[in-house]
Design a protein around this motif. Structure first.
Motif, PDB file in Angstrom:
ATOM      1  N   UNK A 146      20.456  15.451  -6.856  1.00 46.41           N
ATOM      2  CA  UNK A 146      19.525  15.800  -7.932  1.00 46.41           C
ATOM      3  C   UNK A 146      19.742  17.249  -8.369  1.00 46.41           C
ATOM      4  N   UNK A 147      19.768  18.149  -7.395  1.00 50.55           N
ATOM      5  CA  UNK A 147      19.913  19.567  -7.720  1.00 50.55           C
ATOM      6  C   UNK A 147      21.238  19.846  -8.427  1.00 50.55           C
ATOM      7  N   UNK A 148      22.310  19.221  -7.952  1.00 56.65           N
ATOM      8  CA  UNK A 148      23.623  19.418  -8.562  1.00 56.65           C
ATOM      9  C   UNK A 148      23.637  18.962 -10.020  1.00 56.65           C
ATOM     10  N   UNK A 149      23.047  17.782 -10.289  1.00 51.04           N
ATOM     11  CA  UNK A 149      23.045  17.286 -11.671  1.00 51.04           C
ATOM     12  C   UNK A 149      22.209  18.185 -12.577  1.00 51.04           C
ATOM     13  N   UNK A 150      21.035  18.581 -12.110  1.00 48.65           N
ATOM     14  CA  UNK A 150      20.183  19.441 -12.934  1.00 48.65           C
ATOM     15  C   UNK A 150      20.886  20.749 -13.274  1.00 48.65           C
ATOM     16  N   UNK A 151      21.513  21.360 -12.283  1.00 49.18           N
ATOM     17  CA  UNK A 151      22.128  22.674 -12.491  1.00 49.18           C
ATOM     18  C   UNK A 151      23.408  22.595 -13.311  1.00 49.18           C
ATOM     19  N   UNK A 152      24.186  21.537 -13.116  1.00 44.12           N
ATOM     20  CA  UNK A 152      25.501  21.479 -13.741  1.00 44.12           C
ATOM     21  C   UNK A 152      25.573  20.627 -14.999  1.00 44.12           C
ATOM     22  N   UNK A 153      24.579  19.772 -15.215  1.00 45.60           N
ATOM     23  CA  UNK A 153      24.655  18.864 -16.359  1.00 45.60           C
ATOM     24  C   UNK A 153      23.439  18.898 -17.278  1.00 45.60           C
ATOM     25  N   UNK A 154      22.251  19.030 -16.699  1.00 45.75           N
ATOM     26  CA  UNK A 154      21.040  18.905 -17.522  1.00 45.75           C
ATOM     27  C   UNK A 154      20.567  20.231 -18.100  1.00 45.75           C
ATOM     28  N   UNK A 155      20.661  21.293 -17.314  1.00 45.26           N
ATOM     29  CA  UNK A 155      20.181  22.608 -17.737  1.00 45.26           C
ATOM     30  C   UNK A 155      21.342  23.475 -18.232  1.00 45.26           C
ATOM     31  N   UNK A 156      21.046  24.355 -19.175  1.00 38.45           N
ATOM     32  CA  UNK A 156      22.054  25.309 -19.626  1.00 38.45           C
ATOM     33  C   UNK A 156      22.167  26.482 -18.657  1.00 38.45           C
TER      34      UNK A 156
END
Length: 300
Positions: A180-190
């Motif tokens: 979850x953290x990896x996706x948020x940081x690398x894909x969902x958030x700028x």
């Protein structure tokens, strides 16, 4: 799946099961001796899709409207605390249940705020039932197969189509704190530093609900994708679009092309700097201000 202060949990039954929604009806939003909000206009917030998505996505924004609106923020079917049928989901499932939710909770045309793929479904719902929608404010509304692009041909979509491997990848790679953290940081958030522990916790809690993999894998496989350019020209509801300039998968060029297909309905297209797929989580204060501005503009 972490509610803001003063929020009550309610539910309605749709053709696919029970849909839970959140509404600010307790102090400090309502006085204890005057809890009624029936005289306020309704405002609906619909979350997008991804591992662990839920109404939490709008939780930093929707309380700001509780004094002026009867705010409703549902977990869509297959996500959050709503029912999770064991099925392969299709766009029609969400178009239908969005319509059913509004029918069961609203008695007049309603402004709807929606995110990403759900925003694209909402456009189709508004085309099918324009009588239910007063206006649309949408962040990154994309069908993910727009203008002939075929998401289902991507390598990841093909891998997730393999039986048994799909559920293993979900449980071991998606529905984990690291995933979850990896996706948020690398894909969902700028901006990676805008991802803080509460956000990860809320997404993880939703991702680990029983049968949560069914809706999530339908999304990742591409079963829910479609070409929004084939539909948007039919939209009549006044609409404003916010598009994060750093949105991955669907850049603002796609948004501009979609908006240009129907300038009569799409009154505003705003490209927002330094934001990814969810400005409502990255820059909630800015998002609140823009929603207030567009609600007034679209009523004119």
């Amino acid at each position: 799946m972490l509610e803001p202060i003063g929020v009550e949990r309610q539910s309605v039954v749709t053709s696919l099961g029970t849909m839970v929604y959140y509404t600010p009806t307790k102090p400090p939003w309502r006085e204890e001796d005057k809890p009624d909000s029936e005289n306020l206009p309704t405002l609906i917030f619909l979350h997008g899709f991804g591992g662990g998505s839920s109404a939490y996505e709008w939780s930093k924004v929707y309380p700001a409207f509780a004094s002026d609106y009867r705010v409703l923020a549902p977990d869509l079917i297959g996500w959050g605390r709503s029912e999770h049928p064991e099925r392969n989901y299709l766009p029609e499932d969400y178009i239908r249940t969005i319509i059913e939710f509004i029918e069961k909770t609203c008695d007049s045309p309603t402004p709807v705020i929606a995110s990403s793929l759900t925003a694209a479904f909402t456009i189709r719902a508004a085309i099918a039932r324009p009588d239910l929608f007063k206006s649309l404010i949408l962040t990154t509304p994309a069908g993910l197969s727009d203008f002939g692009e075929d998401y289902t041909r991507s390598i990841f979509a093909q891998i997730v189509k393999v039986p048994f491997l799909d559920k293993f990848l979900y449980s071991a790679g998606v529905a984990t704190e690291g995933g979850i953290e990896n996706f948020l940081k690398n894909n969902q958030f700028a901006a990676r530093d805008r991802v803080y522990p509460e956000i990860v916790k809320a997404y993880l809690k939703s991702a680990q609900q029983p049968n949560a993999e069914y809706a999530a894998l339908s999304f990742v496989r591409g079963d829910l994708c479609f070409d929004l350019s084939k539909y948007i020209t039919q939209l009549k509801t006044p609409t404003a679009i916010i598009w994060g300039r750093k949105s991955q998968f669907t850049g603002p060029e796609i948004g501009k092309r979609l908006a240009a297909l129907n300038p009569e309905a799409v009154k505003v297209f705003l490209e927002l700097d330094e934001v990814g797929l969810t400005p409502q989580l990255e820059l909630p204060g800015v998002t609140i201000g823009l929603i207030r501005k567009f609600l007034k503009l679209l009523e004119e």
